[in-house]
Design a protein around this motif. Structure first.
Motif, PDB file in Angstrom:
ATOM      1  N   GLY A 290     -25.578   1.130  -9.567  1.00 55.79           N
ATOM      2  CA  GLY A 290     -25.896   2.550  -9.580  1.00 55.79           C
ATOM      3  C   GLY A 290     -25.569   3.283  -8.299  1.00 55.79           C
ATOM      4  O   GLY A 290     -25.858   4.483  -8.193  1.00 55.79           O
ATOM      5  N   LEU A 291     -24.954   2.620  -7.329  1.00 53.37           N
ATOM      6  CA  LEU A 291     -24.675   3.224  -6.022  1.00 53.37           C
ATOM      7  C   LEU A 291     -23.292   2.828  -5.529  1.00 53.37           C
ATOM      8  O   LEU A 291     -22.917   1.655  -5.594  1.00 53.37           O
ATOM      9  N   LEU A 292     -22.536   3.814  -5.015  1.00 52.71           N
ATOM     10  CA  LEU A 292     -21.235   3.578  -4.400  1.00 52.71           C
ATOM     11  C   LEU A 292     -21.198   4.333  -3.080  1.00 52.71           C
ATOM     12  O   LEU A 292     -21.689   5.454  -2.978  1.00 52.71           O
ATOM     13  N   LEU A 293     -20.611   3.721  -2.051  1.00 58.46           N
ATOM     14  CA  LEU A 293     -20.409   4.384  -0.767  1.00 58.46           C
ATOM     15  C   LEU A 293     -18.919   4.518  -0.510  1.00 58.46           C
ATOM     16  O   LEU A 293     -18.143   3.574  -0.742  1.00 58.46           O
ATOM     17  N   ILE A 294     -18.502   5.682  -0.006  1.00 57.58           N
ATOM     18  CA  ILE A 294     -17.103   5.915   0.334  1.00 57.58           C
ATOM     19  C   ILE A 294     -17.031   6.686   1.653  1.00 57.58           C
ATOM     20  O   ILE A 294     -18.039   7.164   2.171  1.00 57.58           O
ATOM     21  N   GLY A 295     -15.810   6.836   2.176  1.00 60.86           N
ATOM     22  CA  GLY A 295     -15.618   7.558   3.424  1.00 60.86           C
ATOM     23  C   GLY A 295     -16.284   6.841   4.588  1.00 60.86           C
ATOM     24  O   GLY A 295     -16.421   5.619   4.600  1.00 60.86           O
ATOM     25  N   ASP A 296     -16.709   7.628   5.592  1.00 64.12           N
ATOM     26  CA  ASP A 296     -17.311   7.044   6.785  1.00 64.12           C
ATOM     27  C   ASP A 296     -18.576   6.243   6.473  1.00 64.12           C
ATOM     28  O   ASP A 296     -18.957   5.366   7.247  1.00 64.12           O
ATOM     29  N   ALA A 297     -19.249   6.556   5.376  1.00 69.63           N
ATOM     30  CA  ALA A 297     -20.434   5.780   5.006  1.00 69.63           C
ATOM     31  C   ALA A 297     -20.074   4.328   4.714  1.00 69.63           C
ATOM     32  O   ALA A 297     -20.888   3.425   4.899  1.00 69.63           O
ATOM     33  N   ALA A 298     -18.849   4.092   4.261  1.00 68.88           N
ATOM     34  CA  ALA A 298     -18.389   2.734   3.953  1.00 68.88           C
ATOM     35  C   ALA A 298     -17.564   2.136   5.072  1.00 68.88           C
ATOM     36  O   ALA A 298     -17.534   0.914   5.245  1.00 68.88           O
ATOM     37  N   HIS A 299     -16.899   2.990   5.851  1.00 66.28           N
ATOM     38  CA  HIS A 299     -15.998   2.484   6.896  1.00 66.28           C
ATOM     39  C   HIS A 299     -15.806   3.553   7.967  1.00 66.28           C
ATOM     40  O   HIS A 299     -15.035   4.480   7.790  1.00 66.28           O
ATOM     41  N   ALA A 300     -16.489   3.414   9.077  1.00 64.34           N
ATOM     42  CA  ALA A 300     -16.316   4.353  10.184  1.00 64.34           C
ATOM     43  C   ALA A 300     -14.991   4.057  10.877  1.00 64.34           C
ATOM     44  O   ALA A 300     -14.677   2.916  11.206  1.00 64.34           O
ATOM     45  N   MET A 301     -14.206   5.111  11.096  1.00 59.11           N
ATOM     46  CA  MET A 301     -12.879   4.959  11.686  1.00 59.11           C
ATOM     47  C   MET A 301     -12.897   5.419  13.142  1.00 59.11           C
ATOM     48  O   MET A 301     -13.676   6.291  13.532  1.00 59.11           O
ATOM     49  N   SER A 302     -12.005   4.855  13.931  1.00 61.60           N
ATOM     50  CA  SER A 302     -11.756   5.366  15.277  1.00 61.60           C
ATOM     51  C   SER A 302     -11.074   6.723  15.156  1.00 61.60           C
ATOM     52  O   SER A 302     -10.395   7.004  14.162  1.00 61.60           O
ATOM     53  N   PRO A 303     -11.237   7.621  16.153  1.00 64.64           N
ATOM     54  CA  PRO A 303     -10.525   8.901  16.097  1.00 64.64           C
ATOM     55  C   PRO A 303      -9.021   8.781  16.274  1.00 64.64           C
ATOM     56  O   PRO A 303      -8.303   9.769  16.095  1.00 64.64           O
ATOM     57  N   ILE A 304      -8.524   7.592  16.597  1.00 64.69           N
ATOM     58  CA  ILE A 304      -7.083   7.398  16.782  1.00 64.69           C
ATOM     59  C   ILE A 304      -6.339   7.755  15.495  1.00 64.69           C
ATOM     60  O   ILE A 304      -6.625   7.229  14.424  1.00 64.69           O
ATOM     61  N   GLY A 305      -5.398   8.679  15.608  1.00 61.18           N
ATOM     62  CA  GLY A 305      -4.610   9.095  14.458  1.00 61.18           C
ATOM     63  C   GLY A 305      -5.261  10.181  13.628  1.00 61.18           C
ATOM     64  O   GLY A 305      -4.625  10.722  12.719  1.00 61.18           O
ATOM     65  N   GLY A 306      -6.535  10.497  13.909  1.00 60.80           N
ATOM     66  CA  GLY A 306      -7.212  11.547  13.158  1.00 60.80           C
ATOM     67  C   GLY A 306      -7.250  11.307  11.666  1.00 60.80           C
ATOM     68  O   GLY A 306      -7.186  12.243  10.869  1.00 60.80           O
ATOM     69  N   VAL A 307      -7.380  10.033  11.268  1.00 62.97           N
ATOM     70  CA  VAL A 307      -7.230   9.686   9.849  1.00 62.97           C
ATOM     71  C   VAL A 307      -8.542   9.665   9.074  1.00 62.97           C
ATOM     72  O   VAL A 307      -8.532   9.462   7.858  1.00 62.97           O
ATOM     73  N   GLY A 308      -9.678   9.851   9.746  1.00 62.42           N
ATOM     74  CA  GLY A 308     -10.956   9.696   9.072  1.00 62.42           C
ATOM     75  C   GLY A 308     -11.099  10.584   7.851  1.00 62.42           C
ATOM     76  O   GLY A 308     -11.485  10.130   6.767  1.00 62.42           O
ATOM     77  N   ILE A 309     -10.799  11.885   8.008  1.00 68.53           N
ATOM     78  CA  ILE A 309     -10.902  12.826   6.893  1.00 68.53           C
ATOM     79  C   ILE A 309     -10.002  12.395   5.747  1.00 68.53           C
ATOM     80  O   ILE A 309     -10.389  12.396   4.572  1.00 68.53           O
ATOM     81  N   ASN A 310      -8.802  12.023   6.096  1.00 67.92           N
ATOM     82  CA  ASN A 310      -7.783  11.774   5.077  1.00 67.92           C
ATOM     83  C   ASN A 310      -8.048  10.484   4.313  1.00 67.92           C
ATOM     84  O   ASN A 310      -7.842  10.423   3.094  1.00 67.92           O
ATOM     85  N   LEU A 311      -8.545   9.449   4.983  1.00 67.37           N
ATOM     86  CA  LEU A 311      -8.923   8.236   4.264  1.00 67.37           C
ATOM     87  C   LEU A 311     -10.135   8.492   3.375  1.00 67.37           C
ATOM     88  O   LEU A 311     -10.224   7.964   2.263  1.00 67.37           O
ATOM     89  N   ALA A 312     -11.061   9.323   3.866  1.00 70.67           N
ATOM     90  CA  ALA A 312     -12.232   9.664   3.050  1.00 70.67           C
ATOM     91  C   ALA A 312     -11.812  10.387   1.779  1.00 70.67           C
ATOM     92  O   ALA A 312     -12.350  10.131   0.685  1.00 70.67           O
ATOM     93  N   ILE A 313     -10.862  11.291   1.898  1.00 67.35           N
ATOM     94  CA  ILE A 313     -10.385  12.025   0.719  1.00 67.35           C
ATOM     95  C   ILE A 313      -9.631  11.097  -0.231  1.00 67.35           C
ATOM     96  O   ILE A 313      -9.767  11.199  -1.458  1.00 67.35           O
ATOM     97  N   GLN A 314      -8.864  10.163   0.318  1.00 69.95           N
ATOM     98  CA  GLN A 314      -8.205   9.182  -0.538  1.00 69.95           C
ATOM     99  C   GLN A 314      -9.240   8.346  -1.297  1.00 69.95           C
ATOM    100  O   GLN A 314      -9.073   8.062  -2.491  1.00 69.95           O
ATOM    101  N   ASP A 315     -10.327   7.967  -0.615  1.00 68.46           N
ATOM    102  CA  ASP A 315     -11.414   7.267  -1.296  1.00 68.46           C
ATOM    103  C   ASP A 315     -11.952   8.103  -2.459  1.00 68.46           C
ATOM    104  O   ASP A 315     -12.200   7.595  -3.553  1.00 68.46           O
TER     105      ASP A 315
END
Length: 427
Positions: A290-315
Motif C-alpha cells: 500500500g506504499l511506494l516511495l519515489i524521488g528524493d524520498a527513495a534516493h537522495a542525490m548529490s547536487p552534482i549535475g542538478g539531476v535530482g528534479i529530473n530523476l524524480a520526474i522520471q520516477d
C-alpha cells in the motif's frame, strides 16, 4: 511511527501523494489526467522556497512536450544553458556541452516555484485532481499489515485520509520513509553547500560555471539579474564557519571571483546564507504493501549535475505508467507491481549516483583539500575535452539519463474544472 486505525471515518482517495514537489506534482497530474482520483498533501501554503533545485533538463522538457505543456513552460522566466565550464586555477575549461543533442540541446534554469505552479495549474483542469495546501501527512495508517492511508494535520484540524495507495514524495527527510521503517544505505559526501545570492552586473561573465582554486570551490548560476551561488565547503564545517564573522565568506568569494569583489558585502550576514547538507543515499526497498516511495524520498542525490528534479520526474512518469490503469479500474495494488517500478527506476539511479560519487571522491574532495594548491586537469583530459563529442557524454547522461521515461498514460479525464476548484487552502 505506524499508527493503528482510528474509529473515525476518514476521507478517501484512490491515490494519496505526500509532498507537492516535482515528483508529487508530476505524478498527481498524470494520474488525474488518466482519470484516477488523486489527492496531493503539501505541508506549505505555497511553493515559494528559495534555493531549491531549479535545473530543468532535456528529459523533463520532453515530458512537458508530451503533455502539451512546453509552450506554457517557455513563458516562464528562465535561462537556457548549452555549455557548462569550469574556471580551474585561472584556466577556463569547457566540460559539459548540450549542443547538438536532440530533441533539446539545452538545460533550462527556472525557479522551482514557477515550475510547480505550472504543474498545479495543469492539474486543476481535471476533476480527479485535489491539491491540499497546508496539509501535512504526519503518519501512516496500517490495517492488517497494509498501509491504507495517512494521518493529516491541516488548518481545519487533524483527520485521516484513506487511500488505495500512498505514494511518498516528501523529500530526502521523508516522514513517510521514517514511519514505514524502510532502511537506506548512505554513500556519504565530502561536502556541504552554502547557497546565497549575489547581484549580477551587465559586464559580468555569461553562462553558468564553476571556479576552483586553492582549496575552494564555487558554482555561479547565471539568473540574469543575480548570481545564484553555491559555495562548496567540507562536510560538517557549517557550524564552525557560522561561528566566525561573515567577512571570511565574503573574502573567499572575492578571491575566487575578482569581478564580484565590489559586491561581496551584499552577503549581509549568515541569515542570508542557506546550507544544503549534501547526502547521497538509496533505499534498499522502495515500497511496502500500500506504499511506494519515489524521488528524493527513495534516493537522495548529490547536487552534482542538478539531476535530482529530473530523476524524480522520471520516477513519477514510470510510476504513473504502471499505476494508472489498475488504480482507475479499482484493482488492488500489490507489491509485485510496486517492486517492478523500483526495478525499472533503480538502475538509472544507481548509475547516476555512481558517477556522482566518483566526481565527489576524485575531484571535489581534492579540490577542497586545504593547502592543496591550484588543482590540475590531466593533460589527456584537457585534450579530450577539446572535442564536443566528449563534452556531449556527460550532457547526455545527466540531461537525458538512462532508460528515459515517456508518458504512456492516456488523457481520459476530459472534464475540466475551474482554476479555483480542485485545490484547498491555496492562500
Amino acid at each position: 511511527m505506524i499508527m493503528p486505525l482510528s474509529p473515525n471515518p476518514p476521507d478517501y482517495t484512490s491515490c494519496c501523494v505526500v509532498g507537492g514537489g516535482p515528483a508529487g506534482m508530476m505524478l498527481a497530474l498524470l494520474l488525474a489526467r488518466a482519470g484516477v482520483p488523486v489527492t496531493v498533501l503539501e505541508k506549505h501554503g505555497d511553493f515559494l522556497r528559495d534555493f531549491r533545485g531549479d535545473t530543468v533538463h532535456p528529459s523533463t522538457l520532453q515530458i512537458l512536450q508530451e503533455l502539451d505543456l512546453l509552450k506554457k513552460f517557455e513563458q516562464l522566466p528562465q535561462r537556457h544553458e548549452r555549455l557548462l565550464s569550469g574556471l580551474i586555477a585561472g584556466h577556463e575549461q569547457p566540460v559539459v556541452d548540450f549542443s547538438g543533442l536532440r530533441p533539446f540541446d539545452y538545460l533550462a534554469l527556472v525557479p522551482q516555484w514557477d515550475f510547480l505552479n505550472l504543474l498545479a495549474d495543469a492539474g486543476r483542469r481535471y476533476q480527479a485532481f485535489d491539491l491540499r495546501m497546508r496539509h501535512k501527512a504526519t503518519g501512516l495508517i496500517t490495517e492488517n499489515g497494509r498501509m491504507v492511508g495517512v494521518r493529516v494535520e491541516s488548518p481545519e484540524g487533524n483527520h485521516e485520509l484513506r487511500a488505495a495507495l500512498v505514494v511518498a514524495c516528501d523529500g530526502r527527510h521523508s516522514l513517510m520513509r521514517e514511519a514505514a521503517g524502510l532502511p537506506s544505505k548512505d554513500y556519504g559526501a565530502p561536502m556541504d553547500v552554502l547557497w546565497f545570492r549575489l547581484p549580477r552586473a551587465p559586464h559580468d561573465p555569461q553562462g553558468t560555471f564553476g571556479i576552483a582554486n586553492d582549496g575552494r570551490l564555487m558554482i555561479l548560476l547565471n539568473r540574469n539579474d543575480y548570481w545564484q551561488t553555491a559555495f562548496v565547503v567540507p562536510k560538517g564545517s557549517d557550524a564552525a564557519l557560522r561561528a566566525r564573522p561573515i567577512d571570511g565568506l565574503r573574502d573567499a568569494v572575492a578571491r575566487l571571483a575578482l569581478f564580484l569583489s565590489d559586491r561581496k558585502d551584499s552577503i549581509e550576514g549568515w541569515d542570508a546564507v542557506s546550507t544544503l547538507a549534501v547526502q547521497v543515499d538509496r533505499l534498499e526497498c522502495w515500497h511496502r504493501p500500500g506504499l511506494l516511495l519515489i524521488g528524493d524520498a527513495a534516493h537522495a542525490m548529490s547536487p552534482i549535475g542538478g539531476v535530482g528534479i529530473n530523476l524524480a520526474i522520471q520516477d513519477a512518469v514510470a510510476a504513473a505508467n504502471a499505476l494508472a490503469a489498475p488504480l482507475r479500474e479499482g484493482r488492488r495494488i500489490d507489491e509485485t507491481l510496486l517492486a517492478s517500478i523500483q526495478r525499472r527506476r533503480e538502475f538509472p539511479v544507481r548509475v547516476v549516483q555512481r558517477v556522482q560519487l566518483a566526481i565527489q571522491n576524485r575531484i571535489i574532495s581534492r579540490a577542497l583539500e586545504a593547502g592543496g594548491g591550484p588543482p590540475r586537469i590531466p593533460w589527456l583530459l584537457r585534450l579530450l575535452l577539446k572535442f564536443r563529442v566528449v563534452r556531449n557524454r556527460p550532457a547526455q547522461l545527466f540531461g537525458y539519463g538512462i532508460r528515459q521515461e515517456h508518458v504512456r498514460t492516456p488523457c481520459i479525464d476530459q472534464a475540466e474544472v475551474g482554476v479555483d476548484q480542485g485545490v484547498h487552502d491555496q492562500s
